[in-house]
Design a protein around this motif. Structure first.
Motif, PDB file in Angstrom:
ATOM      1  N   PRO A  80       0.827  -1.212   0.000  1.00  0.00           N
ATOM      2  CA  PRO A  80       0.000   0.000   0.000  1.00  0.00           C
ATOM      3  C   PRO A  80       0.856   1.254   0.000  1.00  0.00           C
ATOM      4  CG  PRO A  80       0.125  -0.920   2.202  1.00  0.00           C
ATOM      5  CD  PRO A  80       0.815  -1.905   1.295  1.00  0.00           C
ATOM      6  N   LEU A  81       0.265   2.362  -0.418  1.00  0.00           N
ATOM      7  CA  LEU A  81       0.949   3.645  -0.372  1.00  0.00           C
ATOM      8  C   LEU A  81       0.559   4.360   0.914  1.00  0.00           C
ATOM      9  CD1 LEU A  81       0.382   4.804  -4.062  1.00  0.00           C
ATOM     10  CD2 LEU A  81       2.342   3.599  -3.109  1.00  0.00           C
ATOM     11  N   LYS A  82       1.497   5.094   1.509  1.00  0.00           N
ATOM     12  CA  LYS A  82       1.264   5.766   2.775  1.00  0.00           C
ATOM     13  C   LYS A  82       1.085   7.263   2.577  1.00  0.00           C
ATOM     14  CE  LYS A  82       4.014   2.384   5.349  1.00  0.00           C
ATOM     15  NZ  LYS A  82       5.175   2.176   6.245  1.00  0.00           N
ATOM     16  N   GLN A  83       0.284   7.871   3.480  1.00  0.00           N
ATOM     17  CA  GLN A  83       0.077   9.316   3.445  1.00  0.00           C
ATOM     18  C   GLN A  83       1.403  10.038   3.600  1.00  0.00           C
ATOM     19  OE1 GLN A  83      -2.801  10.974   3.070  1.00  0.00           O
ATOM     20  NE2 GLN A  83      -1.898  13.009   3.301  1.00  0.00           N
ATOM     21  N   PHE A  84       1.632  11.062   2.751  1.00  0.00           N
ATOM     22  CA  PHE A  84       2.926  11.724   2.794  1.00  0.00           C
ATOM     23  C   PHE A  84       3.004  12.735   3.932  1.00  0.00           C
ATOM     24  CE2 PHE A  84       0.791  15.115   0.533  1.00  0.00           C
ATOM     25  CZ  PHE A  84       1.521  16.260   0.829  1.00  0.00           C
TER      26      PHE A  84
ATOM     27  N   LEU B 270      -1.668  12.722  -5.663  1.00  0.00           N
ATOM     28  CA  LEU B 270      -0.242  12.986  -5.808  1.00  0.00           C
ATOM     29  C   LEU B 270       0.546  11.761  -5.379  1.00  0.00           C
ATOM     30  CD1 LEU B 270      -1.520  15.820  -4.210  1.00  0.00           C
ATOM     31  CD2 LEU B 270       0.628  16.610  -5.179  1.00  0.00           C
ATOM     32  N   ILE B 271       1.571  11.429  -6.146  1.00  0.00           N
ATOM     33  CA  ILE B 271       2.501  10.363  -5.810  1.00  0.00           C
ATOM     34  C   ILE B 271       3.856  11.003  -5.520  1.00  0.00           C
ATOM     35  CG2 ILE B 271       3.667   8.263  -6.605  1.00  0.00           C
ATOM     36  CD1 ILE B 271       0.678   7.895  -6.256  1.00  0.00           C
ATOM     37  N   GLY B 272       4.421  10.736  -4.341  1.00  0.00           N
ATOM     38  CA  GLY B 272       5.683  11.352  -3.961  1.00  0.00           C
ATOM     39  C   GLY B 272       6.780  10.341  -3.697  1.00  0.00           C
ATOM     40  N   ALA B 273       8.010  10.819  -3.725  1.00  0.00           N
ATOM     41  CA  ALA B 273       9.177   9.952  -3.530  1.00  0.00           C
ATOM     42  C   ALA B 273       9.474   9.681  -2.060  1.00  0.00           C
ATOM     43  CB  ALA B 273      10.403  10.568  -4.203  1.00  0.00           C
TER      44      ALA B 273
ATOM     45  N   ASN C 193       4.907   7.435  -1.460  1.00  0.00           N
ATOM     46  CA  ASN C 193       3.691   7.709  -0.711  1.00  0.00           C
ATOM     47  C   ASN C 193       2.679   8.454  -1.559  1.00  0.00           C
ATOM     48  OD1 ASN C 193       4.924  10.228  -0.774  1.00  0.00           O
ATOM     49  ND2 ASN C 193       5.663  10.072   1.322  1.00  0.00           N
ATOM     50  N   VAL C 194       1.520   8.756  -0.964  1.00  0.00           N
ATOM     51  CA  VAL C 194       0.403   9.303  -1.723  1.00  0.00           C
ATOM     52  C   VAL C 194      -0.341  10.328  -0.890  1.00  0.00           C
ATOM     53  CG1 VAL C 194      -1.231   7.532  -0.973  1.00  0.00           C
ATOM     54  CG2 VAL C 194      -1.581   8.674  -3.168  1.00  0.00           C
ATOM     55  N   ALA C 195      -0.943  11.279  -1.568  1.00  0.00           N
ATOM     56  CA  ALA C 195      -1.872  12.210  -0.932  1.00  0.00           C
ATOM     57  C   ALA C 195      -3.065  12.398  -1.856  1.00  0.00           C
ATOM     58  CB  ALA C 195      -1.198  13.548  -0.660  1.00  0.00           C
TER      59      ALA C 195
END
Length: 275
Positions: free
Chosen positions: A9-13, A82-85, A101-103
């Motif tokens: 899963p992607l985590k909140q940035f 948004l996808i971040g590094a 991560n993701v927002a």
């Protein structure tokens, strides 16, 4: 978020991560209507492909799950992902394995877009050019300082939007949309090989209108276009009613744009998805 497919899963940035500090990431902005996302698969593919171009690997199914989790919050509006590094690394250098991560956020669709679609807009130019950088050309990356400068310049005009060129005066796009123009019955749009954003609506139009020519065009060479329109995922297709270039101000035909928009309506509805 529980993932039935076993994907990470992607985590909140966090606000101090690389996305916030360097724009090290990608994003997309989606129109949601009746709980469904317009051009859904194109938005997902954009996040996957543009992230990959930045050296970030995200799975399409994970992005789909992020969107699906957000949709119950609202049936109508604008959903931004948004996808971040992630965090970590020293200065500009990332960790060897970034913690991606993701927002997500919700917004209202600008109310003015509906009248723009029907009545057309006034477009001119601003004294801000886009840098030519093939490594970033076409990508919806999160470093958008050029667009901030463009919007600031646009605020000092009476234009609704502006034609934006690169540093060699080639037409690229508008402040936050792609451009198409009609000359002698033939539609054209800009090459984005060196600058600009390859919008999902632009992709949709080109896929459904294969006769449109992608070209390099100097700003000085479009003074006598017959029609012009802007496109993005939120405004869809907006005709240019009035075009100002220098001291010249011309009224353009909007009927060809409205006709093109109508011809694409069924295909557009067919690309709505519920994630």
């Amino acid at each position: 978020m529980t993932d039935p497919n076993g994907l990470a899963p992607l985590k909140q940035f966090a606000l101090n991560d690389r996305l916030a500090n360097y724009g090290d990431g990608t994003f997309t902005t989606m129109h949601v209507s009746d709980g469904k996302v317009a051009l859904l698969n194109r938005h997902i593919n954009r996040l996957v492909n543009d992230s990959q171009a930045l050296g970030l690997t995200v799975e399409a199914e994970v992005i789909r799950q992020v969107i699906a989790a957000a949709l119950p919050e609202r049936n109508e509006g604008v959903l931004k992902v948004l996808i971040g590094a992630g965090q970590g690394g020293r200065g500009y250098a990332r960790l060897a394995e970034p913690n991606i991560n993701v927002a997500v956020s919700w917004h209202d669709v600008p109310a003015v877009y509906q009248s723009w679609q029907q009545q057309g807009i006034h477009v001119g130019t601003v004294p801000v050019s886009l840098a030519r950088q093939p490594l970033l050309a076409g990508l919806k990356h999160a470093n958008r300082l050029e667009q901030i400068f463009i919007k600031q310049a646009l605020a000092h005009t009476d234009f609704d939007d502006a034609i934006v060129t690169d540093t060699e005066q080639n037409i690229i796009e508008a402040s936050a949309a792609n451009l198409f123009w009609l000359v002698g019955g033939q539609w054209f749009t800009s090459s984005l090989a060196l600058a600009g954003v390859n919008g999902v609506m632009r992709q949709f139009i080109l896929d459904n209108c294969p006769d449109i020519h992608i070209i390099e065009q100097q700003l000085t060479e479009i003074a006598h276009v017959d029609a012009m329109f802007l496109s993005n995922a939120l405004m869809q297709i907006v005709p240019v009613k009035t075009l100002t270039l220098g001291e010249s101000k011309r009224e353009l035909a909007i009927a060809p744009v409205l006709s093109l928009h109508k011809s694409l309506a069924q295909a557009y509805v067919g690309e709505y998805g519920a994630a």
